[in-house]
Design a protein around this motif. Structure first.
Motif, PDB file in Angstrom:
ATOM      1  N   ASP A   7      10.610  44.328  92.088  1.00 22.53           N
ATOM      2  CA  ASP A   7      12.219  44.564  92.165  1.00 22.53           C
ATOM      3  C   ASP A   7      12.855  44.872  90.593  1.00 22.53           C
ATOM      4  OD1 ASP A   7      11.767  41.940  90.946  1.00 22.53           O
ATOM      5  OD2 ASP A   7      13.462  40.839  92.274  1.00 22.53           O
ATOM      6  N   ARG A   8      11.651  44.858  89.811  1.00 17.58           N
ATOM      7  CA  ARG A   8      12.460  45.134  88.547  1.00 17.58           C
ATOM      8  C   ARG A   8      11.974  46.572  87.970  1.00 17.58           C
ATOM      9  NH1 ARG A   8       9.280  40.742  85.115  1.00 17.58           N
ATOM     10  NH2 ARG A   8       9.700  42.124  83.335  1.00 17.58           N
ATOM     11  N   ASP A  64      12.316  45.048  79.733  1.00 14.75           N
ATOM     12  CA  ASP A  64      11.735  46.246  80.426  1.00 14.75           C
ATOM     13  C   ASP A  64      12.314  47.440  79.860  1.00 14.75           C
ATOM     14  OD1 ASP A  64      10.713  44.103  81.936  1.00 14.75           O
ATOM     15  OD2 ASP A  64      11.944  44.261  83.578  1.00 14.75           O
ATOM     16  N   HIS A  66      12.285  51.737  80.813  1.00 14.35           N
ATOM     17  CA  HIS A  66      12.086  52.800  81.805  1.00 14.35           C
ATOM     18  C   HIS A  66      12.098  54.228  81.281  1.00 14.35           C
ATOM     19  CE1 HIS A  66      12.206  49.436  84.558  1.00 14.35           C
ATOM     20  NE2 HIS A  66      13.466  49.156  83.905  1.00 14.35           N
ATOM     21  N   SER A  72       7.422  53.039  83.975  1.00 11.02           N
ATOM     22  CA  SER A  72       8.077  51.782  83.567  1.00 11.02           C
ATOM     23  C   SER A  72       7.144  50.851  83.062  1.00 11.02           C
ATOM     24  CB  SER A  72       8.862  51.204  84.513  1.00 11.02           C
ATOM     25  OG  SER A  72       9.937  51.739  85.175  1.00 11.02           O
ATOM     26  N   LEU A  74       7.069  46.915  81.701  1.00 14.76           N
ATOM     27  CA  LEU A  74       7.690  45.514  81.918  1.00 14.76           C
ATOM     28  C   LEU A  74       7.308  44.618  80.687  1.00 14.76           C
ATOM     29  CD1 LEU A  74       7.258  44.829  85.580  1.00 14.76           C
ATOM     30  CD2 LEU A  74       9.088  46.053  84.477  1.00 14.76           C
ATOM     31  N   ASP A  75       8.281  43.788  80.523  1.00 16.52           N
ATOM     32  CA  ASP A  75       8.109  42.654  79.455  1.00 16.52           C
ATOM     33  C   ASP A  75       7.505  43.102  78.180  1.00 16.52           C
ATOM     34  OD1 ASP A  75       8.826  40.891  81.242  1.00 16.52           O
ATOM     35  OD2 ASP A  75       6.938  40.701  82.054  1.00 16.52           O
ATOM     36  N   HIS A 146      18.852  48.904  79.751  1.00 14.00           N
ATOM     37  CA  HIS A 146      19.626  49.172  80.832  1.00 14.00           C
ATOM     38  C   HIS A 146      19.570  50.561  81.110  1.00 14.00           C
ATOM     39  CE1 HIS A 146      23.109  49.566  78.343  1.00 14.00           C
ATOM     40  NE2 HIS A 146      23.910  50.182  79.359  1.00 14.00           N
ATOM     41  N   TRP A 182      18.601  52.870  87.653  1.00 13.36           N
ATOM     42  CA  TRP A 182      18.857  52.200  88.893  1.00 13.36           C
ATOM     43  C   TRP A 182      19.516  52.963  89.974  1.00 13.36           C
ATOM     44  CZ3 TRP A 182      15.622  48.285  90.059  1.00 13.36           C
ATOM     45  CH2 TRP A 182      15.022  47.592  89.044  1.00 13.36           C
TER      46      TRP A 182
END
Length: 189
Positions: A7-8, A64, A66, A72, A74-75, A146, A182
């Motif tokens: 979901d990330r 994260d 993108h 993407s 993550l972390d 974001h 998103w």
């Protein structure tokens, strides 16, 4: 073995194991001693040196990342200065609604002040506990977790505050003016 999405990871993205380097044009090589951040436009002009930035509160970040090219990561671990801590050094008038971020090498990107002033945005000078490499935007880059990564401008050297939106390099060339992963805001309509 492929990495699975969760979901990330926004729709249309896939996880990458590495940290791809995508750049338009040559990679600027700027020493910490020569690096500067110029502030102008709808604000009192200022010039920040490398040491000025290091004198501001430093924070560690995990975010994260993108890319509009559909990967993407993550972390990602960074160290730097929160945009909100930096902006506390400036007296931004109410009519300043946008910022055009300028970079060594001539790159620009735009953000609305509301997008720029989010507490999760920061100026990064370390990646994975090491000085930020030039290919990833070192010595200093903006990170805007974001939004798509082109908004996380590499080699940042200037902030021009404006009353009206001015499109940056990729935005003038067909990318979306905002770039929310998103919402898959990849390109202008």
């Amino acid at each position: 073995m492929p990495v699975s999405n969760n979901d990330r990871v926004p729709q249309g993205q896939h996880l990458t194991r590495g940290f791809p380097v995508l750049t338009y044009g040559p990679t600027p090589e700027v020493s910490m001693e020569d690096w500067q951040l110029k502030i102008w436009g709808e604000v009192k002009p200022r010039l920040f040196s490398w040491q000025d930035m290091l004198n501001l509160p430093q924070s560690d970040f995990t975010a994260d990342f993108h890319c509009v090219t559909t990967w993407s990561k993550l972390d990602v671990t960074w160290r730097g200065i929160r945009v909100t801590d930096f902006m506390a050094q400036l007296e931004l008038p109410a009519n300043a609604k946008h910022v055009l971020i300028h970079c060594y090498g001539g790159y620009t990107t735009n953000l609305a002040i509301a997008e720029f002033m989010r507490p999760d945005n920061f100026f990064a000078h370390q990646l994975d506990h090491q000085p930020l490499p030039a290919e990833h935007g070192g010595p200093m880059r903006l990170v805007v977790p974001h939004l798509y990564a082109w908004k996380s401008a590499k080699w940042v050297n200037g902030l021009e505050f404006t009353t009206e939106r001015q499109l940056g390099f990729w935005e003038r060339n067909g990318y979306h003016h905002r770039g929310d992963p998103w919402l898959e805001e990849r390109y202008s309509i």
